[in-house]
Design a protein around this motif. Structure first.
Motif: not given
Length: 222
Positions: A133-134, A151-152, A175-176, A195-199
């Motif tokens: 999470v960044s 992955g997502y 966006a997903v 933006a918050l990016i979750v990978v």
């Protein structure tokens, strides 16, 4: 209203508390910035409260799960919801753009770290969640390296905007994306894009330097 709202099934999972902490934070930020998604969550919570209290709820009928989902969402407008009071305008002193759900994750002394000479990152620590999470910051006209995902990936824009081959995304947009679709987001003109990016898994760089840098990415060093 967001041009790119979160999918209905993700909003349902969020309302049910079924998302891991990383994706849940992304949805919480999206909901805080998108009134339409907030109304959907309020109605879903109202339906959940009615079920808990054993109040009558509309029969969803038979058929497939997808059809039942569509019928449930179509009937949400029939559920009365009291207006929510406005969230307090709390802001971290160094991050005045941060929506309220992000504030508890911002610690004193937090600062941006330059990555690969192209963008800035703040890594957030969500104990118990395996997602990376960044917060990412891109200056106008700068882009992330071309990459794909194993992955997502969940993204919500908090300031500015960016464009890739799937469209243009502004504040509050969500966006997903799964799979090996390659993209290279580029910040729009104007203020920096944040933006918050979750990978789910480390990204896979697909440019000419990916072969050398991917082992470092997979170890979380960059």
């Amino acid at each position: 209203m967001s041009r790119h709202p979160a999918p209905d099934e993700i909003l349902l999972d969020y309302a049910a508390g079924a998302l891991p902490d990383g994706p849940a934070l992304a949805v919480a930020l999206h909901v805080a910035l998108d009134p339409q998604s907030q109304r959907t969550i309020d109605r879903l919570n109202a339906v959940g409260g009615a079920l808990i209290e054993r109040e009558p709820v509309p029969d969803l009928g038979g058929g497939s799960e997808d059809a039942a989902l569509e019928r449930a969402l179509a009937r949400l407008d029939e559920v009365p919801v009291e207006p929510r009071p406005a969230a307090p305008g709390r802001r971290h002193p160094a991050f005045d753009w941060a929506p309220a759900p992000l504030v508890p994750h911002l610690r004193p002394g937090m600062d941006w770290r330059r990555v690969m000479g192209k963008f800035d990152e703040i890594r957030l620590d969500l104990p118990g969640d395996f997602h990376r999470v960044s917060l990412l910051r891109l200056e106008s006209g700068r882009g992330l390296p071309e990459h794909k995902h194993d992955g997502y990936e969940y993204t919500v824009v908090l300031q500015g905007g960016y464009t890739d081959d799937t469209g243009n995304y502004g504040v509050g947009d969500f966006a997903v994306g799964p799979g090996d679709h390659r993209h290279e987001p580029i910040a729009d003109p104007g203020e920096p894009c944040i933006a918050l990016i979750v990978v789910e898994n480390p990204i896979v760089l697909t440019g000419p330097w990916g072969r050398w840098l991917n082992p470092l990415v997979s170890r979380g060093w960059i």
